[in-house]
Design a protein around this motif. Structure first.
Motif, PDB file in Angstrom:
ATOM      1  N   ARG A   1     -22.053  41.698  32.704  1.00 34.64           N
ATOM      2  CA  ARG A   1     -22.656  42.895  33.301  1.00 34.64           C
ATOM      3  C   ARG A   1     -22.983  42.642  34.788  1.00 34.64           C
ATOM      4  NH1 ARG A   1     -25.648  46.478  30.232  1.00 34.64           N
ATOM      5  NH2 ARG A   1     -26.188  44.797  28.757  1.00 34.64           N
ATOM      6  N   ARG A   2     -23.623  41.512  35.060  1.00 32.73           N
ATOM      7  CA  ARG A   2     -23.988  41.190  36.438  1.00 32.73           C
ATOM      8  C   ARG A   2     -22.760  41.105  37.339  1.00 32.73           C
ATOM      9  NH1 ARG A   2     -27.470  37.424  33.939  1.00 32.73           N
ATOM     10  NH2 ARG A   2     -25.940  35.780  34.364  1.00 32.73           N
TER      11      ARG A   2
ATOM     12  N   PRO B   1     -27.095  45.704  38.925  1.00 34.04           N
ATOM     13  CA  PRO B   1     -26.812  45.424  37.504  1.00 34.04           C
ATOM     14  C   PRO B   1     -27.622  46.256  36.530  1.00 34.04           C
ATOM     15  CG  PRO B   1     -27.012  43.381  38.740  1.00 34.04           C
ATOM     16  CD  PRO B   1     -27.421  44.487  39.670  1.00 34.04           C
TER      17      PRO B   1
ATOM     18  N   VAL C   1     -25.924  49.317  35.020  1.00 37.44           N
ATOM     19  CA  VAL C   1     -24.640  49.121  34.349  1.00 37.44           C
ATOM     20  C   VAL C   1     -24.826  49.047  32.840  1.00 37.44           C
ATOM     21  CG1 VAL C   1     -22.653  47.581  34.054  1.00 37.44           C
ATOM     22  CG2 VAL C   1     -23.622  47.958  36.335  1.00 37.44           C
TER      23      VAL C   1
ATOM     24  N   ALA D   1     -22.800  48.388  29.127  1.00 40.11           N
ATOM     25  CA  ALA D   1     -21.642  47.677  28.579  1.00 40.11           C
ATOM     26  C   ALA D   1     -21.154  48.392  27.328  1.00 40.11           C
ATOM     27  CB  ALA D   1     -22.006  46.238  28.255  1.00 40.11           C
TER      28      ALA D   1
ATOM     29  N   TRP E   1     -17.299  48.831  31.205  1.00 41.19           N
ATOM     30  CA  TRP E   1     -18.631  49.012  31.787  1.00 41.19           C
ATOM     31  C   TRP E   1     -18.718  50.376  32.458  1.00 41.19           C
ATOM     32  CZ3 TRP E   1     -15.531  44.792  32.348  1.00 41.19           C
ATOM     33  CH2 TRP E   1     -15.978  43.593  31.746  1.00 41.19           C
TER      34      TRP E   1
ATOM     35  N   ARG F   1     -28.944  50.094  30.081  1.00 41.30           N
ATOM     36  CA  ARG F   1     -28.670  49.390  28.825  1.00 41.30           C
ATOM     37  C   ARG F   1     -28.855  50.290  27.607  1.00 41.30           C
ATOM     38  NH1 ARG F   1     -30.846  45.940  26.343  1.00 41.30           N
ATOM     39  NH2 ARG F   1     -32.972  45.975  27.189  1.00 41.30           N
TER      40      ARG F   1
ATOM     41  N   ASP G   1     -25.638  50.928  26.077  1.00 43.69           N
ATOM     42  CA  ASP G   1     -24.829  49.823  25.549  1.00 43.69           C
ATOM     43  C   ASP G   1     -24.372  50.118  24.127  1.00 43.69           C
ATOM     44  OD1 ASP G   1     -25.242  48.383  27.859  1.00 43.69           O
ATOM     45  OD2 ASP G   1     -26.214  46.679  26.883  1.00 43.69           O
TER      46      ASP G   1
ATOM     47  N   GLN H   1     -16.641  39.554  25.109  1.00 46.75           N
ATOM     48  CA  GLN H   1     -17.666  39.317  26.126  1.00 46.75           C
ATOM     49  C   GLN H   1     -17.636  37.874  26.623  1.00 46.75           C
ATOM     50  OE1 GLN H   1     -19.729  41.381  27.660  1.00 46.75           O
ATOM     51  NE2 GLN H   1     -19.570  43.250  26.451  1.00 46.75           N
TER      52      GLN H   1
END
Length: 342
Positions: free
Chosen positions: A57-58, A68, A71, A73, A202, A241, A244, A252
């Motif tokens: 993610r970062r 980040p 974002v 995932a 993402w 998140r 997510d 991952q």
């Protein structure tokens, strides 16, 4: 074995299909093999994958120039774009280009029963058609032919006309330097230019954009996923998140390894390398200068000749598509030209 930008790749000449499937650096494939080996022997814990999810993610955030904590995932572009589309107000007007990849278009088109209208225009008319629309959804680099949308011009006109922008960077992130914190939503998959396994994508949500309702809310979207396993109350994360999805663990792991390396590269040098190879091919074939490493050859029958010669390529929209990434060399250009002329 090839070496490129300090990493090794288990490749021979003729792999020109990154726009379909990227090839991982050896160390990323080894990281994946190691964890699969421990899984096979029952020497694995579910919680250990959290670090890979956070790391990927970062580094996706670094690669596209966003924060980040904005974002999310997920598993695919269509799934993540679907969250945005489902959150649009009824009657929203969405602008797309003809020939756009359907994972960008279908999530909006399926909202037709709520009055969401999707208008297609030829790419040359995209900027002129912005007024009168609420959202423009477009790939920064087109999958079919490698055409590039000018992000600076798109930003300028979208801000002038109050149009929200969704950008798909699946064919751009990994070879093109990007600073897209101005966009409302930036989405991208990992298995092409980001050299990751399939199963990870993402979505970056801009600071001025609405955070979509998490229709796929699940335990991993919780403020503390391992304390969100059972029962109410609803306790989702306060940031992106909350969107997510429960992660594909092994994808991952590969993504964390590949993106950590990619995010540390000089992407201007990567772009120069990739465009240099595409330019050399186009020059030899009498084609115009390319703006991306994706080159579309007009004749689909070229694909058969290339594949017979061991060149990996794809056929998209009736044309033969080849693509050059950082592990390609001028030897690949030569092999391709020899096959076309042979």
């Amino acid at each position: 074995m090839r070496e490129a930008f300090g990493a090794e790749f288990e490749l021979t000449a003729g792999y020109l299909n990154t726009a379909s499937i990227g090839v991982p650096p050896v160390f990323a494939a080894d990281a994946l093999s190691e964890v699969v080996g421990r899984w096979r022997g029952g020497r694995i814990e579910a919680t250990e994958f959290d670090d890979s999810v956070a790391s990927a993610r970062r580094d996706f955030a670094r690669l596209v120039g966003v924060n980040p904590d904005r974002v999310a995932a997920g598993g695919s572009v269509g799934q993540l774009v679907g969250s945005v589309a489902a959150g649009l107000p009824e009657g929203s007007r969405v602008l797309v280009v003809q020939g756009e990849f359907t994972s960008v278009v279908f999530p909006f088109a399926v909202q037709h029963d709520r009055g969401v209208r999707v208008t297609e225009v030829v790419p040359e008319r995209l900027f002129d058609a912005l007024p009168g629309h609420d959202v423009v959804a477009v790939s920064l680099v087109q999958s079919g032919d490698g055409a590039v949308i000018d992000p600076a011009r798109l930003r300028e006109l979208a801000e002038e006309h109050g149009v929200r922008v969704l950008l798909d960077v699946s064919q751009a992130a990994g070879w093109m330097p990007l600073e897209l914190d101005w966009a409302d939503w930036v989405v991208g998959c990992g298995y092409k230019w980001l050299l990751s396994p399939r199963g990870v994508a993402w979505l970056a949500v801009g600071s001025r954009a609405f955070l979509p309702r998490p229709h796929g809310a699940n335990w991993y979207a919780g403020r503390d996923p391992w304390q969100s396993l059972y029962g109410l109350p609803l306790r989702l994360a306060d940031d992106a998140r909350s969107l997510d999805s429960s992660p594909d663990w092994f994808a991952q792991v590969g993504a964390a390894a590949a993106l950590r390396w990619l995010a540390g590269l000089d992407l201007a040098a990567v772009r120069e390398h990739c465009l240099g190879l595409a330019s050399a091919l186009c020059s030899e074939l009498g084609m115009s200068e390319p703006r991306s490493p994706v080159v579309s050859l007009e004749t689909p029958e070229a694909a058969s000749r290339l594949r017979t010669a061991g060149v990996r390529c794809a056929v998209r929209d009736g044309r033969t598509r080849v693509s050059f990434h950082l592990y390609n060399t001028f030897e690949d250009v030569r092999v391709l030209l020899d096959a076309l002329r042979g």
